[in-house]
Motif scaffolding. Sequence first.
Motif, PDB file in Angstrom:
ATOM      1  N   GLY A 518       0.794  -1.225   0.000  1.00 23.84           N
ATOM      2  CA  GLY A 518       0.000   0.000   0.000  1.00 23.84           C
ATOM      3  C   GLY A 518       0.820   1.265   0.000  1.00 23.84           C
ATOM      4  O   GLY A 518       0.270   2.367  -0.088  1.00 23.84           O
ATOM      5  N   VAL A 519       2.137   1.137   0.098  1.00 21.85           N
ATOM      6  CA  VAL A 519       3.021   2.294  -0.022  1.00 21.85           C
ATOM      7  C   VAL A 519       3.346   2.472  -1.504  1.00 21.85           C
ATOM      8  O   VAL A 519       3.768   1.512  -2.161  1.00 21.85           O
ATOM      9  N   PRO A 520       3.159   3.661  -2.060  1.00 24.63           N
ATOM     10  CA  PRO A 520       3.463   3.855  -3.487  1.00 24.63           C
ATOM     11  C   PRO A 520       4.960   3.777  -3.742  1.00 24.63           C
ATOM     12  O   PRO A 520       5.751   4.465  -3.082  1.00 24.63           O
ATOM     13  N   VAL A 521       5.366   2.918  -4.680  1.00 27.58           N
ATOM     14  CA  VAL A 521       6.791   2.703  -4.932  1.00 27.58           C
ATOM     15  C   VAL A 521       7.108   2.939  -6.404  1.00 27.58           C
ATOM     16  O   VAL A 521       6.240   2.843  -7.269  1.00 27.58           O
ATOM     17  N   LEU A 522       8.379   3.230  -6.642  1.00 29.56           N
ATOM     18  CA  LEU A 522       8.812   3.614  -7.981  1.00 29.56           C
ATOM     19  C   LEU A 522      10.299   3.340  -8.108  1.00 29.56           C
ATOM     20  O   LEU A 522      11.024   3.245  -7.118  1.00 29.56           O
ATOM     21  N   TRP A 523      10.763   3.227  -9.355  1.00 33.17           N
ATOM     22  CA  TRP A 523      12.205   3.084  -9.567  1.00 33.17           C
ATOM     23  C   TRP A 523      12.944   4.287  -9.010  1.00 33.17           C
ATOM     24  O   TRP A 523      12.460   5.413  -9.017  1.00 33.17           O
ATOM     25  N   TRP A 524      14.124   4.027  -8.538  1.00 31.16           N
ATOM     26  CA  TRP A 524      15.000   5.003  -7.883  1.00 31.16           C
ATOM     27  C   TRP A 524      16.381   4.782  -8.469  1.00 31.16           C
ATOM     28  O   TRP A 524      16.730   3.666  -8.791  1.00 31.16           O
ATOM     29  N   ARG A 525      17.144   5.770  -8.599  1.00 32.28           N
ATOM     30  CA  ARG A 525      18.399   5.741  -9.350  1.00 32.28           C
ATOM     31  C   ARG A 525      19.170   4.427  -9.177  1.00 32.28           C
ATOM     32  O   ARG A 525      19.694   4.139  -8.124  1.00 32.28           O
ATOM     33  N   SER A 526      19.238   3.668 -10.216  1.00 32.80           N
ATOM     34  CA  SER A 526      19.847   2.338 -10.391  1.00 32.80           C
ATOM     35  C   SER A 526      18.930   1.205  -9.945  1.00 32.80           C
ATOM     36  O   SER A 526      19.329   0.050  -9.939  1.00 32.80           O
ATOM     37  N   VAL A 527      17.698   1.521  -9.583  1.00 32.20           N
ATOM     38  CA  VAL A 527      16.581   0.582  -9.425  1.00 32.20           C
ATOM     39  C   VAL A 527      16.981  -0.621  -8.555  1.00 32.20           C
ATOM     40  O   VAL A 527      17.411  -0.437  -7.424  1.00 32.20           O
ATOM     41  N   GLY A 528      16.846  -1.857  -9.059  1.00 34.68           N
ATOM     42  CA  GLY A 528      17.093  -3.027  -8.231  1.00 34.68           C
ATOM     43  C   GLY A 528      18.510  -3.116  -7.717  1.00 34.68           C
ATOM     44  O   GLY A 528      18.762  -3.639  -6.616  1.00 34.68           O
ATOM     45  N   SER A 529      19.441  -2.581  -8.473  1.00 34.54           N
ATOM     46  CA  SER A 529      20.841  -2.647  -8.053  1.00 34.54           C
ATOM     47  C   SER A 529      21.109  -1.840  -6.793  1.00 34.54           C
ATOM     48  O   SER A 529      22.147  -2.023  -6.155  1.00 34.54           O
ATOM     49  N   THR A 530      20.188  -0.947  -6.412  1.00 33.25           N
ATOM     50  CA  THR A 530      20.376  -0.170  -5.187  1.00 33.25           C
ATOM     51  C   THR A 530      20.488  -1.064  -3.957  1.00 33.25           C
ATOM     52  O   THR A 530      21.147  -0.695  -2.983  1.00 33.25           O
ATOM     53  N   HIS A 531      19.829  -2.208  -3.993  1.00 33.54           N
ATOM     54  CA  HIS A 531      19.896  -3.107  -2.842  1.00 33.54           C
ATOM     55  C   HIS A 531      20.629  -4.405  -3.155  1.00 33.54           C
ATOM     56  O   HIS A 531      21.340  -4.940  -2.306  1.00 33.54           O
ATOM     57  N   THR A 532      20.501  -4.921  -4.387  1.00 27.33           N
ATOM     58  CA  THR A 532      21.158  -6.199  -4.690  1.00 27.33           C
ATOM     59  C   THR A 532      22.680  -6.065  -4.717  1.00 27.33           C
ATOM     60  O   THR A 532      23.388  -6.989  -4.316  1.00 27.33           O
ATOM     61  N   ALA A 533      23.189  -4.941  -5.201  1.00 25.93           N
ATOM     62  CA  ALA A 533      24.644  -4.761  -5.211  1.00 25.93           C
ATOM     63  C   ALA A 533      25.186  -4.764  -3.787  1.00 25.93           C
ATOM     64  O   ALA A 533      26.263  -5.312  -3.516  1.00 25.93           O
ATOM     65  N   TYR A 534      24.428  -4.150  -2.880  1.00 27.68           N
ATOM     66  CA  TYR A 534      24.903  -4.101  -1.500  1.00 27.68           C
ATOM     67  C   TYR A 534      24.938  -5.487  -0.872  1.00 27.68           C
ATOM     68  O   TYR A 534      25.953  -5.896  -0.291  1.00 27.68           O
ATOM     69  N   SER A 535      23.845  -6.213  -0.990  1.00 25.24           N
ATOM     70  CA  SER A 535      23.806  -7.521  -0.334  1.00 25.24           C
ATOM     71  C   SER A 535      24.816  -8.485  -0.947  1.00 25.24           C
ATOM     72  O   SER A 535      25.524  -9.197  -0.225  1.00 25.24           O
ATOM     73  N   THR A 536      24.905  -8.516  -2.272  1.00 28.54           N
ATOM     74  CA  THR A 536      25.810  -9.484  -2.902  1.00 28.54           C
ATOM     75  C   THR A 536      27.276  -9.121  -2.687  1.00 28.54           C
ATOM     76  O   THR A 536      28.105  -9.994  -2.400  1.00 28.54           O
ATOM     77  N   GLU A 537      27.623  -7.850  -2.792  1.00 31.72           N
ATOM     78  CA  GLU A 537      29.033  -7.467  -2.708  1.00 31.72           C
ATOM     79  C   GLU A 537      29.571  -7.460  -1.281  1.00 31.72           C
ATOM     80  O   GLU A 537      30.755  -7.715  -1.061  1.00 31.72           O
ATOM     81  N   THR A 538      28.739  -7.163  -0.301  1.00 31.55           N
ATOM     82  CA  THR A 538      29.226  -7.294   1.076  1.00 31.55           C
ATOM     83  C   THR A 538      29.282  -8.772   1.480  1.00 31.55           C
ATOM     84  O   THR A 538      30.172  -9.180   2.233  1.00 31.55           O
ATOM     85  N   PHE A 539      28.359  -9.561   0.948  1.00 34.37           N
ATOM     86  CA  PHE A 539      28.365 -10.989   1.261  1.00 34.37           C
ATOM     87  C   PHE A 539      29.567 -11.679   0.629  1.00 34.37           C
ATOM     88  O   PHE A 539      30.191 -12.554   1.252  1.00 34.37           O
ATOM     89  N   VAL A 540      29.925 -11.294  -0.577  1.00 29.35           N
ATOM     90  CA  VAL A 540      31.119 -11.850  -1.211  1.00 29.35           C
ATOM     91  C   VAL A 540      32.354 -11.540  -0.365  1.00 29.35           C
ATOM     92  O   VAL A 540      33.254 -12.378  -0.210  1.00 29.35           O
ATOM     93  N   ASP A 541      32.410 -10.346   0.210  1.00 32.94           N
ATOM     94  CA  ASP A 541      33.526 -10.011   1.099  1.00 32.94           C
ATOM     95  C   ASP A 541      33.554 -10.934   2.312  1.00 32.94           C
ATOM     96  O   ASP A 541      34.628 -11.360   2.768  1.00 32.94           O
ATOM     97  N   GLU A 542      32.378 -11.225   2.863  1.00 30.33           N
ATOM     98  CA  GLU A 542      32.322 -12.152   3.991  1.00 30.33           C
ATOM     99  C   GLU A 542      32.836 -13.532   3.598  1.00 30.33           C
ATOM    100  O   GLU A 542      33.549 -14.195   4.367  1.00 30.33           O
TER     101      GLU A 542
END
Length: 731
Positions: A518-542
């Motif tokens: 119910g919260v209106p959502v929209l693409w945001w600069r770099s869209v899905g990569s805004t969160h997937t890059a963070y999770s995957t790249e910090t996890f790779v470091d781990e």
Amino acid sequence: MTTPRLINASRRDFLAGGTGLVLGLYLPTAAAQAGGPARAGAAAPAGPAFEPNAFVRIGSDNTVTVIAKHLEMGQGVYTGLATIVADELDASWAQVRIEGAPADASRFNNTFWGPMQGTGGSTSIANSWEQLRSAGAAARAMLVAAAAKQWNVPPASVAVRSGVVTAGNRKATFGELAAAAGREPVPAEVKLKDPRDFVFIGKHVPRKDTRAKSDGSAKFTADLKLPDMLTAVVARPPRFGARVKDFDPESASLPGVRYVVEVPNGVAIVATSFWAAKRGRDALKIEWDDALALKVSSADILAEYKRLAAGPGAVARSEGDAAKAMAGAAKTIEAAFEFPYLAHAAMEPMDCVIKLSAGRCEVWNGEQFQTGDQATVARVLGLKPEDVKINMLYAGGSFGRRANPAGDYLVEAASIVKALAGAGKRDIPIKLVWTREDDMKAGYYRPAYYHTLKAGLDAGGNVVAWQHRIVGQSIVKGTSFEAGMTKNGVDYTSVEGASNLPYDIPNLAVDLHSPSVGVPVLWWRSVGSTHTAYSTETFVDELAQAAGKDPVAFRRALLAKHPRHLGVLDLAAREAGWGTPLAPGKAGEKRGRGVAVHESFNSYVAQVVEVTVRPDKTFSVDRVVCAVDCGIAVNPDNVRAQMEGGIGFGLSAALYGAITLKNGAVEQSNFHDYPVLRIDAMPRIDVHIVPSTAKPTGVGEPGTPVIAPALANALAAATGQRLRNLPLKLA
């Protein structure tokens, strides 16, 4: 009575008698509409009209006007598009002007999107590359043909350089040849330059919008003033989904207020000025119906996301048997990540000017999504889309906010003029203005997400299994994009950067839950990569740490089949001095260096971040080394600027960004409680561009997703803390 036009002397001069030569790739019959009111440059060309096409106009005064089909919102696209044309045309840079195209998908469609006109997905230069090269080359060929005919010489003997056509001791300017060139047939095929012969592409050229934005002549929506224009603001519900129950129009009857009208999502106050409209809104007595309103808080949403993450979702990628490989792994590592809603927070909140006349409507705004917005306004007003004229002005940023499939602010504007027309008040231009608070509390947001990751390592520290689950709202659900961007229940924008993970892992699974919130959502600069890059790249470091391996070396081994990822990774690491010790900090300080690499919008970016952590757990971002492979860098200065801007934008989110809800209402309202990066916190940034002969790809967005994971990895290197939630906060 003629429709009022944007107050802009150069545009007015053109409309009064400006004419010229337009050459490009489409049918000549539509060329009469090629002009648009937003432009970056001096007076438009004068002389007899000749417009056989859409992208290039050469006037008898020797000006070359490039018609830009994409919105200039700070990313330098006007300069980039003009550079492509000017190089193939062999114009001089000084004679080039840029003009924003009108809404007309038949000529100005985004070629990557099909029959739609719009700016987004870092596609402006990429989708225009061959199109505009051909347009410039065609114009050049016609100028050459005209000169050869006039001088009675073979076309092969005619040369063009810096806007001058020569053969032997004869020469002529483009302007002198424009009329004759217009009588030549548009060539069916043209020969494009060898990249070795580029004059402007890949070189420094001054941006075409800098002077206008510096001296105040650039026209944004806020600058537009039309005769008899009124200004509107809208009272919107404090909770998403609430509706107007009742309101007292008389309560808003303050000096300057002219009309109080209900619109689909609130009540509009229409007045002689913004201040009068705002005062009227502040005084308005309004009662809201909360029966269908959202009443959850951020903690409630996160709890539901965690519940969903306990079970499998729609499959986005499945290779091998991740569960079986995980069960046989020598070591497993698990992590969970939390990402809040984010506001776009562009410098210019939503605004537009609209005028409804008998049978037609005209709109002026920083227009990012012409085709969709034409259809949306037409639907509200009961018109045909072609009866809605949209004039593209400059925009003060967007980051995705103006490319809204719902066209929310345009629906409001159209609803206001429709209500006034119903009361007999037609032909009144209305400027709709959203305040910063309006956009922060009632706008659209980057969705909140919850990720869980689990990986298995064998005895040698090699990754043998990877499981990634994502939970978050779908951006495209319920929009015109849903059919094309959702497959088997998976919204690609939610999983991009995860479903196409480049690392060579034999058993890999990615799935997705897309709950309705119910919260209106929209693409945001770099869209899905805004969160997937963070999770995957910090996890790779781990994983690298668990395997006892260097983070760069660990990635290199997993990227052997991806040379462009490797290229930027190696370049950033080399330029950052990876493997060499950092200079020590002051007493009690700890220093660290972190790395991340990611591909988005077909561009490859790696960043190395250096940080200093103080004894009180505060820290500074000291330096960022960024390497980017975006194919041919049409404007290297723009590429560097967009990497720097994307890094600053990403740092804002990494350090501060969070939209939170309490009982269904957004708690933040302005930059005091939704802070953005200040100039004194901006690190030193070194950008290195990989030389390439590949076609250009995006640069407006790919710099953003990499900075947060590189920063988190640097903080982990300095402190040992793995930070899995954004915004970042050291314990």
